[in-house]
Write a protein that holds these residues in place. Structure first.
Motif, PDB file in Angstrom:
ATOM      1  N   GLU A 179     -10.301   0.895  12.389  1.00 43.90           N
ATOM      2  CA  GLU A 179     -11.685   1.170  12.029  1.00 43.90           C
ATOM      3  C   GLU A 179     -11.734   1.552  10.557  1.00 43.90           C
ATOM      4  O   GLU A 179     -10.724   1.489   9.852  1.00 43.90           O
ATOM      5  N   ARG A 180     -12.902   1.986  10.111  1.00 43.90           N
ATOM      6  CA  ARG A 180     -13.091   2.276   8.693  1.00 43.90           C
ATOM      7  C   ARG A 180     -12.109   3.323   8.175  1.00 43.90           C
ATOM      8  O   ARG A 180     -11.551   3.184   7.097  1.00 43.90           O
ATOM      9  N   ARG A 181     -11.867   4.370   8.937  1.00 42.14           N
ATOM     10  CA  ARG A 181     -10.981   5.444   8.492  1.00 42.14           C
ATOM     11  C   ARG A 181      -9.826   5.706   9.461  1.00 42.14           C
ATOM     12  O   ARG A 181      -9.198   6.754   9.422  1.00 42.14           O
ATOM     13  N   SER A 236      -5.236   8.814  10.731  1.00 43.47           N
ATOM     14  CA  SER A 236      -6.509   8.945  10.021  1.00 43.47           C
ATOM     15  C   SER A 236      -6.280   8.824   8.522  1.00 43.47           C
ATOM     16  O   SER A 236      -5.159   8.981   8.022  1.00 43.47           O
ATOM     17  N   SER A 237      -7.345   8.550   7.802  1.00 46.56           N
ATOM     18  CA  SER A 237      -7.251   8.369   6.352  1.00 46.56           C
ATOM     19  C   SER A 237      -6.751   9.627   5.652  1.00 46.56           C
ATOM     20  O   SER A 237      -6.148   9.552   4.582  1.00 46.56           O
ATOM     21  N   SER A 280      10.848  -2.270   1.142  1.00 49.68           N
ATOM     22  CA  SER A 280       9.437  -2.615   0.990  1.00 49.68           C
ATOM     23  C   SER A 280       8.801  -2.817   2.351  1.00 49.68           C
ATOM     24  O   SER A 280       9.415  -3.318   3.286  1.00 49.68           O
ATOM     25  N   MET A 281       7.529  -2.416   2.436  1.00 51.32           N
ATOM     26  CA  MET A 281       6.745  -2.619   3.652  1.00 51.32           C
ATOM     27  C   MET A 281       5.300  -2.736   3.240  1.00 51.32           C
ATOM     28  O   MET A 281       4.835  -2.000   2.373  1.00 51.32           O
ATOM     29  N   THR A 282       4.586  -3.662   3.826  1.00 53.36           N
ATOM     30  CA  THR A 282       3.193  -3.864   3.481  1.00 53.36           C
ATOM     31  C   THR A 282       2.322  -2.903   4.263  1.00 53.36           C
ATOM     32  O   THR A 282       2.310  -2.915   5.492  1.00 53.36           O
ATOM     33  N   PHE A 283       1.611  -2.058   3.532  1.00 51.89           N
ATOM     34  CA  PHE A 283       0.702  -1.099   4.150  1.00 51.89           C
ATOM     35  C   PHE A 283      -0.731  -1.542   3.884  1.00 51.89           C
ATOM     36  O   PHE A 283      -1.016  -2.178   2.874  1.00 51.89           O
ATOM     37  N   PRO A 284      -1.639  -1.199   4.765  1.00 47.80           N
ATOM     38  CA  PRO A 284      -3.039  -1.553   4.544  1.00 47.80           C
ATOM     39  C   PRO A 284      -3.614  -0.786   3.374  1.00 47.80           C
ATOM     40  O   PRO A 284      -3.186   0.326   3.071  1.00 47.80           O
ATOM     41  N   ALA A 285      -4.582  -1.384   2.710  1.00 48.30           N
ATOM     42  CA  ALA A 285      -5.258  -0.700   1.608  1.00 48.30           C
ATOM     43  C   ALA A 285      -6.049   0.462   2.153  1.00 48.30           C
ATOM     44  O   ALA A 285      -6.592   0.411   3.251  1.00 48.30           O
ATOM     45  N   GLU A 286      -6.103   1.539   1.365  1.00 41.91           N
ATOM     46  CA  GLU A 286      -6.844   2.715   1.811  1.00 41.91           C
ATOM     47  C   GLU A 286      -8.345   2.466   1.731  1.00 41.91           C
ATOM     48  O   GLU A 286      -8.818   1.766   0.865  1.00 41.91           O
TER      49      GLU A 286
END
Length: 262
Positions: free
Chosen positions: A220-222, A238-239, A256-262
Motif C-alpha cells: 500500500e502507500r505506506r 511500515s514507512s 546488492s538488493m533492489t528495494f522499493p522506492a520510499e
C-alpha cells in the motif's frame, strides 16, 4: 554498529566527545546525546536496541552522574556495560574516594576536562575490543533463546526465527519449524528477549529477522510486505521503519538488493 549514550549539560563538550569518538574508529557508530539525567533515563527506558557505552558527566543539571550510573546498573542489560565519567578533577587527588572506587572496577573510567581527542579515544580504546566481542556473541546465528509459550517451553535458535507479530496482547513467533504463541507479551518484550541486532521492529505490530529476509514488496502507500523462506503469512513493514530495515540489511549482507522506492 556501536551505540553510545552521552549525558552532559554542555553541548560543546558533548559535540567534542562525539566528534572524537566518530573520528577515532572506522566502525559505524551511533551517538545519542542527552542534556540531563532525566532525559538520559528516558532514552534508556524507551530504547529497544542495547547501548554499548555510557559517557556521563559527574555534574548534571538535575542529578549527579553517580546517581545516573546507579539507575543504569539497575537495568540488568547494563550491569557490566562500561561507563566513562566526565570530570574536571583527577581521581588520584585526595577527597575523591568515591570516584576512585568507581575507577577500581574494570567497567568504569573517567575523561578529564577540558575534552581532548586523544583522551576520549584512548578511553574508548579500553573497551572497544570487549564491545565488539559482546556484539559478536549477541549476534551469533547459533545462539538460542529459551521461550515459554502456550504449549510449553522451547529453545529457539535465533537464526531460524523469521518474524514476530503481536495480536491481542499475545505475540506469535514464526520460525522455519513452526509458530509459537507467547502469552501476555508485547512486541517490545519479545525483541528484548531475543536481543539480537538483526531482529528489528518493522511495524507497530511486527518485528523481523534480517538474516531470513529475502525480499520486500510494496503493498500500500505506506506499507510493504517482507518475504521469507517457507512462510506464507504476511509480515508488514511500515514507512517509519523501512529506512532502518534497508540500512541494516545492506550492512548485514554486503551485497546488492533492489528495494522499493520510499
Amino acid at each position: 554498529m556501536i551505540t553510545i549514550l552521552i549525558a552532559g549539560d554542555h553541548i560543546a563538550d558533548n559535540e567534542r566527545i562525539s566528534a572524537s569518538i566518530i573520528g577515532g574508529t572506522e566502525l559505524t557508530t551511533c551517538v545519542i546525546c542527552a542534556r540531563s539525567g532525566i532525559e538520559a533515563q528516558r532514552v534508556i527506558e524507551s530504547r529497544i536496541e542495547p547501548i554499548d557505552l555510557f559517557i556521563v558527566s559527574i555534574k548534571l543539571r538535575d542529578q549527579s552522574g553517580y546517581r545516573l550510573a546507579e539507575f543504569i546498573r539497575k537495568d540488568h542489560r547494563y550491569r557490566d556495560t562500561p561507563i566513562l565519567f566526565v570530570t574536571n578533577s583527577s581521581p588520584s587527588l585526595a577527597g575523591f574516594s568515591e570516584m576512585t572506587t568507581y575507577q577500581s572496577y574494570k567497567k568504569h573510567h573517567y575523561i578529564s576536562l577540558p575534552i581532548t581527542r586523544i583522551d576520549v579515544q584512548s578511553k574508548l580504546g579500553l573497551y572497544l575490543e570487549q564491545i565488539i566481542s559482546n556484539q559478536g556473541k549477541r549476534n551469533s546465528a547459533e545462539r538460542a533463546v529459551q521461550i515459554k509459550h502456550s504449549k510449553g517451553e522451547t529453545l529457539l535458535v535465533v537464526q531460524e526465527i523469521l518474524f514476530a507479530e503481536v495480536q491481542n496482547k499475545n505475540c506469535r513467533i514464526i520460525t522455519l519449524s513452526g509458530c509459537y504463541e507467547v502469552l501476555n507479551k508485547g512486541l517490545k518484550d519479545i525483541i528484548f528477549m531475543i536481543s539480537d541486532d538483526y531482529f528489528l521492529r518493522c511495524h507497530k505490530s511486527f518485528a523481523l529477522n534480517i538474516r531470513q529476509l529475502k525480499g520486500i514488496e510494496k503493498a500500500e502507500r505506506r506499507i510493504w510486505n517482507a518475504s521469507f523462506p517457507s512462510a506464507q503469512e504476511p509480515c508488514l513493514i511500515s514507512s517509519t521503519y523501512l529506512p532502518k530495515i534497508m540500512e541494516v540489511y545492506r550492512d548485514f549482507s554486503r551485497t546488492s538488493m533492489t528495494f522499493p522506492a520510499e
